[in-house]
Design an enzyme around this catalytic site. Sequence first.
Site, PDB file in Angstrom:
ATOM      1  CE  LYS A  94      30.554  40.404 -34.362  1.00 24.00           C
ATOM      2  NZ  LYS A  94      30.893  40.361 -35.766  1.00 24.00           N
ATOM      3  CE1 TYR A  96       7.729  22.871 -14.800  1.00 21.95           C
ATOM      4  CE2 TYR A  96       9.918  23.632 -15.443  1.00 21.95           C
ATOM      5  CZ  TYR A  96       8.720  23.828 -14.763  1.00 21.95           C
ATOM      6  OH  TYR A  96       8.531  24.987 -14.064  1.00 21.95           O
ATOM      7  CG  MET A 156      13.195  30.861 -16.877  1.00 20.16           C
ATOM      8  SD  MET A 156      11.789  31.911 -16.550  1.00 20.16           S
ATOM      9  CE  MET A 156      10.602  31.310 -17.723  1.00 20.16           C
ATOM     10  NE  ARG A 173      27.211  40.700 -42.150  1.00 25.56           N
ATOM     11  CZ  ARG A 173      27.971  40.251 -41.157  1.00 25.56           C
ATOM     12  NH1 ARG A 173      27.527  39.293 -40.352  1.00 25.56           N
ATOM     13  NH2 ARG A 173      29.174  40.738 -40.954  1.00 25.56           N
TER      14      ARG A 173
HETATM   15  C1  LIG Z   1      31.951  39.747 -36.145  1.00 25.13           C
HETATM   16  C2  LIG Z   1      32.780  40.321 -37.188  1.00 25.13           C
HETATM   17  C3  LIG Z   1      34.166  40.089 -37.193  1.00 25.13           C
HETATM   18  C4  LIG Z   1      34.834  39.115 -36.248  1.00 25.13           C
HETATM   19  O1  LIG Z   1      34.512  37.801 -36.618  1.00 25.13           O
HETATM   20  P1  LIG Z   1      35.228  36.556 -35.912  1.00 25.13           P
HETATM   21  O2  LIG Z   1      34.738  35.400 -36.689  1.00 25.13           O
HETATM   22  O3  LIG Z   1      34.744  36.531 -34.499  1.00 25.13           O
HETATM   23  O4  LIG Z   1      36.683  36.781 -36.002  1.00 25.13           O
HETATM   24  C5  LIG Z   1      34.920  40.766 -38.136  1.00 25.13           C
HETATM   25  N1  LIG Z   1      34.350  41.600 -39.029  1.00 25.13           N
HETATM   26  C6  LIG Z   1      33.021  41.828 -39.071  1.00 25.13           C
HETATM   27  C7  LIG Z   1      32.449  42.736 -40.083  1.00 25.13           C
HETATM   28  C8  LIG Z   1      32.181  41.173 -38.158  1.00 25.13           C
HETATM   29  O5  LIG Z   1      30.867  41.384 -38.194  1.00 25.13           O
END
Ligand SMILES: *Cc1c(COP(=O)(O)O)cnc(C)c1O
Length: 371
Positions: free
Chosen positions: A36, A256, A304, A134
């Site tokens: 991700k 700045y 920036m 979550r």
């Molecule tokens: C991001 C995520 C992981 C990986 O987490 P790490 O701490 O980077 O190993 C695993 N499972 C879920 C559901 C996540 O959102």
Amino acid sequence: MIKHPAWIEIDLKRFEENISNIKWYIGNTLLCLPIKANAYGHGLIPIAKAAQKAGVDYLAVSCLQEGSLLRSSGITLPIIIFGPVYEDQICNLIDLDLEFTISSKYKADLAQSICEKKKKKAKVHLKIDTGMRRIGVRISSAFSLYEYLQKSDLIEIKGIYSHLATADTENDVFAKKQIEDFANFSNFIKGKKPVFHLANSGGVVYYPNSYFDMVRPGLLSFGYFSNPHVLVKPFFSLKAKVGYFKVIEKGESVGYSQSYIAPKRTRIVTIPIGYGDGYRRSLSNIGSVLIRGKTYPICGNICMDQFMVDIGDDEAYVGDEVVLIGSQGDKEITLQQVADLCKTIPYEVLCLFNERVPRVYKHNCKYSLVE
Ligand SMILES: *Cc1c(COP(=O)(O)O)cnc(C)c1O
């Protein structure tokens, strides 16, 4: 290839070594690679392709958008969507063969009604909340939701999973309780079981009983969760080229708000990257960089698109390589050091680099050098 004077260097050979070391370490357990947020800033598509080559079993992303990018780049591995799904996405998820998360009867019913219209099955992972709070159905309602999904001809349960909240430290009571609850639930399920998965990086490193059928280490795969048992190395460096050189007099200010005043006559170089690229402004006056094998302080507020460095009486020339994260000669600036200065975690620093910073892939002749 468009030339740009600040870039992220990714060593794909090291990535493949990390994956092979993790695979060796987890034995027969399946490996799901979370990619991700642009593969933790490393570049979604090149990392997905390298992962496919390295023998990763599953990929995971947060949302439909990321999954769709993977499919349109020809990635054929199974892909899990971790985040919540919405009614207007289900059709696309199914068409793209993305496996999505179900954590309520409501979402299950939405999926079913869409599958009915499409005359197609949805592949899902049932998410159970064991303590993260979550997304995920509570353990107490998980079994009935599982049975409900199982009865449906329109839904195929590919996996059952949960997420650890405190596995980044060893011997944590809460993590152990989450693992125990998940294990108890898995013992409830009779007959042909879906893939059970729980472990993130912390789970893989510290909690061998969190492995179940598949593990999902993100940060570890990117080389940042090393311990004596799992040997992985970072393969991300942030580099730039000196853009300008000048001499300033004692008492003159830099940048700045005049947050830096030269304590003596000194030499200043300008580096062409700033918070507009994701290089955090909180590094102003506290961060440092490597030039010609030496460490120099950032002076003045980060702008920036540029920032300034005080090199004292030393020499540097326009075009010299500057290392902002990574090593040069025998010196290193680690991601952890940068994250500490920014009062955040390595994850956030990595994710914030945006598309203005090109990713350059080393040790990789199979696909193009720059994404
Ligand atoms: C991001 C995520 C992981 C990986 O987490 P790490 O701490 O980077 O190993 C695993 N499972 C879920 C559901 C996540 O959102």
